[in-house]
Design a protein around this motif. Structure first.
Motif, PDB file in Angstrom:
ATOM      1  N   UNK A 173       0.839  -1.196   0.000  1.00 45.44           N
ATOM      2  CA  UNK A 173       0.000   0.000   0.000  1.00 45.44           C
ATOM      3  C   UNK A 173       0.869   1.239   0.000  1.00 45.44           C
ATOM      4  N   UNK A 174       0.252   2.362  -0.308  1.00 46.03           N
ATOM      5  CA  UNK A 174       0.974   3.624  -0.359  1.00 46.03           C
ATOM      6  C   UNK A 174       1.551   3.967   1.019  1.00 46.03           C
ATOM      7  N   UNK A 175       0.768   3.685   2.060  1.00 48.09           N
ATOM      8  CA  UNK A 175       1.233   3.984   3.409  1.00 48.09           C
ATOM      9  C   UNK A 175       2.486   3.180   3.731  1.00 48.09           C
ATOM     10  N   UNK A 176       2.494   1.909   3.353  1.00 49.86           N
ATOM     11  CA  UNK A 176       3.666   1.066   3.657  1.00 49.86           C
ATOM     12  C   UNK A 176       4.883   1.527   2.896  1.00 49.86           C
ATOM     13  N   UNK A 177       4.658   1.887   1.608  1.00 44.80           N
ATOM     14  CA  UNK A 177       5.791   2.366   0.808  1.00 44.80           C
ATOM     15  C   UNK A 177       6.377   3.621   1.447  1.00 44.80           C
ATOM     16  N   UNK A 178       5.473   4.537   1.864  1.00 44.87           N
ATOM     17  CA  UNK A 178       5.944   5.773   2.498  1.00 44.87           C
ATOM     18  C   UNK A 178       6.727   5.454   3.767  1.00 44.87           C
ATOM     19  N   UNK A 179       6.159   4.577   4.588  1.00 47.01           N
ATOM     20  CA  UNK A 179       6.813   4.233   5.852  1.00 47.01           C
ATOM     21  C   UNK A 179       8.205   3.679   5.589  1.00 47.01           C
ATOM     22  N   UNK A 180       8.294   2.790   4.623  1.00 47.62           N
ATOM     23  CA  UNK A 180       9.585   2.162   4.309  1.00 47.62           C
ATOM     24  C   UNK A 180      10.585   3.217   3.835  1.00 47.62           C
ATOM     25  N   UNK A 181      10.104   4.124   2.955  1.00 42.44           N
ATOM     26  CA  UNK A 181      10.990   5.175   2.441  1.00 42.44           C
ATOM     27  C   UNK A 181      11.500   6.050   3.590  1.00 42.44           C
ATOM     28  N   UNK A 182      10.607   6.416   4.501  1.00 43.07           N
ATOM     29  CA  UNK A 182      11.015   7.286   5.613  1.00 43.07           C
ATOM     30  C   UNK A 182      12.019   6.562   6.513  1.00 43.07           C
ATOM     31  N   UNK A 183      11.789   5.254   6.739  1.00 42.68           N
ATOM     32  CA  UNK A 183      12.721   4.495   7.575  1.00 42.68           C
ATOM     33  C   UNK A 183      14.100   4.480   6.924  1.00 42.68           C
ATOM     34  N   UNK A 184      14.139   4.259   5.611  1.00 46.53           N
ATOM     35  CA  UNK A 184      15.431   4.216   4.912  1.00 46.53           C
ATOM     36  C   UNK A 184      16.135   5.572   5.028  1.00 46.53           C
ATOM     37  N   UNK A 185      15.377   6.641   4.771  1.00 49.20           N
ATOM     38  CA  UNK A 185      15.951   7.986   4.871  1.00 49.20           C
ATOM     39  C   UNK A 185      16.513   8.223   6.276  1.00 49.20           C
ATOM     40  N   UNK A 186      15.729   7.832   7.284  1.00 46.89           N
ATOM     41  CA  UNK A 186      16.161   8.042   8.667  1.00 46.89           C
ATOM     42  C   UNK A 186      17.458   7.287   8.948  1.00 46.89           C
ATOM     43  N   UNK A 187      17.549   6.034   8.474  1.00 47.53           N
ATOM     44  CA  UNK A 187      18.751   5.241   8.734  1.00 47.53           C
ATOM     45  C   UNK A 187      19.975   5.850   8.056  1.00 47.53           C
ATOM     46  N   UNK A 188      19.786   6.315   6.799  1.00 45.67           N
ATOM     47  CA  UNK A 188      20.908   6.947   6.088  1.00 45.67           C
ATOM     48  C   UNK A 188      21.344   8.211   6.828  1.00 45.67           C
ATOM     49  N   UNK A 189      20.351   9.021   7.218  1.00 49.64           N
ATOM     50  CA  UNK A 189      20.652  10.243   7.971  1.00 49.64           C
ATOM     51  C   UNK A 189      21.390   9.911   9.265  1.00 49.64           C
ATOM     52  N   UNK A 190      20.932   8.845   9.937  1.00 51.49           N
ATOM     53  CA  UNK A 190      21.541   8.479  11.211  1.00 51.49           C
ATOM     54  C   UNK A 190      23.008   8.114  11.007  1.00 51.49           C
ATOM     55  N   UNK A 191      23.286   7.333   9.952  1.00 54.10           N
ATOM     56  CA  UNK A 191      24.669   6.942   9.679  1.00 54.10           C
ATOM     57  C   UNK A 191      25.515   8.178   9.394  1.00 54.10           C
ATOM     58  N   UNK A 192      24.976   9.098   8.573  1.00 55.54           N
ATOM     59  CA  UNK A 192      25.708  10.329   8.255  1.00 55.54           C
ATOM     60  C   UNK A 192      25.928  11.164   9.515  1.00 55.54           C
ATOM     61  N   UNK A 193      24.881  11.249  10.335  1.00 49.40           N
ATOM     62  CA  UNK A 193      24.955  12.091  11.535  1.00 49.40           C
ATOM     63  C   UNK A 193      26.049  11.602  12.475  1.00 49.40           C
ATOM     64  N   UNK A 194      26.256  10.287  12.510  1.00 44.27           N
ATOM     65  CA  UNK A 194      27.285   9.747  13.396  1.00 44.27           C
ATOM     66  C   UNK A 194      28.671   9.983  12.808  1.00 44.27           C
ATOM     67  N   UNK A 195      28.730  10.059  11.499  1.00 46.07           N
ATOM     68  CA  UNK A 195      30.024  10.229  10.842  1.00 46.07           C
ATOM     69  C   UNK A 195      30.487  11.692  10.847  1.00 46.07           C
ATOM     70  N   UNK A 196      29.568  12.635  10.608  1.00 46.15           N
ATOM     71  CA  UNK A 196      29.991  14.026  10.434  1.00 46.15           C
ATOM     72  C   UNK A 196      30.049  14.757  11.781  1.00 46.15           C
ATOM     73  N   UNK A 197      30.760  15.885  11.765  1.00 48.89           N
ATOM     74  CA  UNK A 197      30.885  16.688  12.972  1.00 48.89           C
ATOM     75  C   UNK A 197      32.318  17.087  13.191  1.00 48.89           C
ATOM     76  N   UNK A 198      32.571  17.859  14.233  1.00 52.15           N
ATOM     77  CA  UNK A 198      33.935  18.302  14.497  1.00 52.15           C
ATOM     78  C   UNK A 198      34.842  17.123  14.827  1.00 52.15           C
TER      79      UNK A 198
END
Lengths: 336, 275, 259
Positions: free
Chosen positions: A2-27
């Motif tokens: 369903x559209x809701x599931x696709x959206x949920x999956x996309x948001x989860x993927x985005x969040x995980x990628x962001x999380x990995x980047x967030x841990x890598x970047x910084x001072x």
């Protein structure tokens, strides 16, 4: 799918990628290998105590990223529940006065200098403030099951707590260091938050998210009004008490660890409802996921700047015009 | 960077007749007016309300009760002063009222290092027609400073950061001068920060300084212990090797003689570590 | 025939100005059985909606009893009751712009677990309910794009989706043109023929006369009886404070290709 599931999956993927980047970047000079090594050592309890790279990753970034996800989910999920409860897309979880109640007790603690006992003091005091506000709201909800009464009571409680906070600040007007600390806390921040904050916040926010999950059917039933909800087997008074408790757990937990963060709880559920419809079974969890992704993006951007900007300012700065744009887009679509 | 603005309002200043009644609205002036000697003291009719607050002032308990603590324009005007010492942080309304009435003000602006201290003391003394006393005071400051400079001179030059809930002092600050005098490198200044700026805990941890200087009230040992245990901070060289230095806020944020106390405490901590 | 919803010596009151109460209805007794088509008529404010809400178990009667399977309807577990009694309020608007299918699916609420997961049965019931009101084509339309008649049919489907067999309708044809009103009533008629209990409140005496077997009159000339005996000039004159007499009226029916 369903559209809701696709959206949920996309948001989860985005969040995980962001999380990995967030841990890598910084001072500092932290490589991917350092990240993996530090997390590995942290997971088995072998982190190197005197290693600043390990400290960056394991003591600061990993818990911070998880806390940001938790708080983003709490605020946006709480927003979806609040809007469903009041049948109003303009309701923000702060209308119940929870965050201002939390802020008042926290500021009182700062005034009395209680925060010097440790970094856990202000979150605990804010949680006490949120719980006290919830107790008052529930006492009112028992007397009257009318949602409007509850909404106005929340607004009044919030105004009282806001005025009391200002009053405390005015009484301590000669202490500019207090003013700085209060303003910095009120602006909302994830600075220096670590495992203690994460553990502390995960209990109320976890409970709040679970409770919200069990509310989706009844919030749907409320969509057509109290009488229809009752005729569908969902007692409005009971739904109201459970929803208020869920929002208080979510917003109280989030405010306690991160201070006051604006607009997330208003905009994210609004966007999700616009794109995916008003069914709470999809709305509540996808709002929570979306809130986590948005707040993580905002927090990571603020961390990249040379000057540490509070994320609460960014959520409001970007959230308000974004909200306006969405409202205009919706108005245009209705006219077509 | 040092500059002083002497704002003379109303009638042209004629020092000999117009400095009989002085009101200070700046803690710095509260302290320095006292130390300019008994003759100057006798002309002071009001000091700032914070003069007796141990958190901000080194002048607590100095001024006797007959000297007023006026807060706000009305209270200041009631003292009929002919000179009011202000700063840019004195409320704009108060300054405007004083200007309207035609009361002469000495506005001390620029708080960026030891040079500003010297300039402000000199300006204050000049405005009170006590140039000699001002000169002696500056000489006293420089003498004490020179003594400590030679006492704390060394080749190792460890790094130090002044940290107040995220706000650090870069170059062009009193802390930069104090750190240099005590034989330290001001890490924030070296990182390109000028003036005061808010940075992330992560940035502080990445700098990994040998010393982190934090403010305290009367609980300095407790503050050092609590700060050293904070997430991230705990891994820094400062926390690992006893380099968290809590200094009473009235010294740490002093722009007067309290700065010498900062130099002394910083230098002593380094000397202790070297033993 | 077995009585399902039994009303005995029922009285309904509202708080009156000052202290005390004003009785809207007293001594009402009626058995609402499967297949029954019952109209509630009376002047505005007489208590038609209050009676329907009491029948639905949303408010307790002031005196007497309303029982469902021998148990007071107010004492039923709300979800169990919702599976037996469907209720169509006079006005109800979703606050968010949902699709017709989502709205109709709300009717499944009494059958769902707390996580509101819809299984095949729920989807089938939703589709069937839409088909029953001839609104299958509206499923994916958003509420804001529906006309008044379409909205009322969707709301009717929402009530039907719950599979309740006792249907309480408050002004189901309100604000509908004569054609739409007739189609809604034809739908109710079919439901009654297939064994449902249909109770509807209406302002339209002609409609009540045509689509009911029994009538509950509320107001000055209150009473219960077969439609032919109740809807007569004398009683209508008393009930509505008008002069009433038989005359000619235009009669509407479906077009041959319709329905």
């Amino acid at each position: 799918m369903s559209r809701a599931r696709r959206t949920a999956l996309a948001v989860v993927v985005v969040t995980l990628v962001l999380a990995a980047l967030a841990i890598r970047v910084g001072p500092g000079d932290v490589s991917w290998a350092d990240v993996v090594g530090a997390i590995g050592r942290g997971l088995v309890g072998q982190q190197r105590l005197a290693d600043v790279d390990d400290a960056q990753v394991w003591a600061l970034r990993v818990p911070r990223v998880m806390l940001v996800i938790l708080v983003g989910a709490a605020l946006a999920g709480g927003g979806a529940v609040t809007q469903g409860l009041f049948r109003n897309p303009l309701a923000d979880p702060s209308v119940l006065g929870i965050s201002l109640g939390a802020a008042f007790v926290a500021v009182l603690g700062l005034l009395l200098g209680l925060d010097r006992a440790g970094i856990w003091v202000t979150p605990v005091l804010a949680a006490i403030g949120a719980a006290a506000t919830l107790a008052i709201l529930l006492a009112l909800a028992t007397r009257s099951s009318d949602a409007t009464t509850l909404l106005l009571a929340g607004v009044a409680l919030g105004a009282t707590c806001g005025a009391a906070t200002t009053c405390v600040l005015a009484l301590a007007g000669d202490r500019h260091d207090l003013g700085i600390r209060v303003v910095r806390w009120l602006m909302g921040s994830f600075e220096g938050r670590s495992w203690g904050h994460l553990l502390g916040a995960s209990i109320p926010i976890g409970l709040g998210l679970l409770l919200s999950g069990t509310l989706v059917r009844d919030l749907d039933a409320l969509a057509l009004g109290d009488d229809v909800a009752a005729s569908l087997g969902a007692s409005p008074a009971r739904v109201q008490r459970r929803a208020v408790t869920a929002v208080a757990l979510l917003v109280g937990g989030a405010t306690a660890v991160a201070g006051v963060l604006g607009f997330l709880g208003l905009v994210v559920p609004h966007v999700v409802r616009w794109r995916l419809g008003g069914g709470h079974r999809a709305l509540v969890p996808i709002s929570a996921l979306g809130g986590a992704a948005v707040l993580l993006a905002v927090d990571t951007v603020t961390r990249l700047g040379a000057t540490a900007l509070p994320p609460g300012v960014i959520t409001s700065l970007l959230g308000a015009p974004a909200f306006l744009w969405i409202l205009l887009a919706q108005a245009r679509r209705r006219e077509e | 960077m040092a500059f002083v603005v002497l704002v003379a309002c109303g009638a042209a200043p004629s020092p000999r007749t117009s400095t009989a009644r002085v009101v200070s609205q700046v803690v710095f002036a509260d302290e320095e007016l006292w130390h300019l000697g008994p003759e100057v003291r006798s002309r002071v009719v009001g000091v700032s309300p914070m003069a007796d607050d141990p958190r901000y002032s080194d002048a607590q308990g100095l001024w006797p009760d007959p000297v007023a603590r006026p807060a706000g324009a009305e209270a200041i005007v009631a003292l009929a002063p002919d000179l009011v010492v202000t700063a840019e942080f004195t409320s704009a309304e108060t300054r405007a009222v004083l200007e309207q009435i035609g009361i002469r003000t000495l506005q001390l602006d620029g708080w960026n290092g030891f040079d500003d201290y010297r300039a402000h003391v000199t300006a204050l003394a000049a405005a009170l027609d006590a140039t000699d006393a001002g000169g002696r005071r500056v000489a006293e400051f420089d003498g004490a400073l020179a003594a400590m400079r030679s006492q704390f001179a060394g080749s190792d030059q460890p790094g130090a950061v002044s940290w107040q809930e995220g706000s650090v002092a870069g170059s062009g600050t009193f802390f930069a001068d104090a750190a240099a005098a005590a034989g330290f490198v001001n890490v924030a200044g070296q990182a390109g920060i000028h003036g005061h700026r808010t940075v992330a805990v992560e940035t502080l941890v990445a700098w990994n300084p040998e010393y982190i200087v934090i403010p305290c009230d009367d609980d300095c040992t407790e503050r050092e212990r609590e700060f050293a245990g904070r997430p991230g901070i705990a891994a820094t060289r400062a926390a690992q090797r006893g380099g968290i230095v809590a200094i009473p806020a009235r010294h740490l944020y002093s722009v007067g003689f309290g700065m010498l106390e900062v130099v002394r405490q910083l230098g002593n901590r380094r000397a202790e570590a070297q033993q | 025939m077995t009585a399902v919803l039994r009303v005995r010596e029922c009285g309904l009151a509202v708080p009156a100005a000052g202290s005390g109460t004003r009785w809207l209805i007293r001594g009402l007794s009626i058995d609402l059985t499967p297949g029954a088509r019952v109209a509630i008529i009376g002047p505005s404010g007489a208590g038609k909606t209050t009676l329907l809400r009491a029948l639905a178990g949303l408010v307790p009667p002031g005196e007497g009893s309303i029982t469902l399977d021998e148990r007071p309807v107010i004492d039923w577990d709300p979800r169990a009751r919702a599976r037996r009694i469907g209720w169509l309020p006079q006005r109800a608007e979703p606050w968010a712009d949902v699709t017709a299918a989502e709205l109709v699916a709300l009717g499944r609420t009494p059958h769902l677990g707390a996580l509101a997961r819809h299984d095949q049965t729920d989807h089938a019931a939703t589709r069937a309910a839409l088909a029953q009101v001839d609104a299958g084509g509206l499923a994916m339309r958003r509420w804001s794009t529906l006309s008044g008649g379409e909205r009322q049919r969707v709301m009717l489907a929402r009530m039907l989706a719950s599979d309740a067999r006792i249907l309480l309708l408050d002004e189901p044809t309100n604000a509908l043109d004569v054609g739409h009103a007739m189609r809604v009533m034809q739908c109710c008629d079919r439901l009654a023929r297939s064994g449902n209990t249909v109770v509807f409140a209406t302002h339209d005496i002609q409609l009540a006369r045509r689509w009911s077997d029994r009538v509950i009159c509320i107001g000055a000339g209150s009473g219960v009886g077969p439609t032919d005996e109740m809807i007569v000039p004398e009683r209508m004159a008393e009930l509505f404070d008008v002069q009433a007499h038989w005359g000619q009226a235009m009669v509407f029916d479906s077009t041959p290709e319709g329905d």
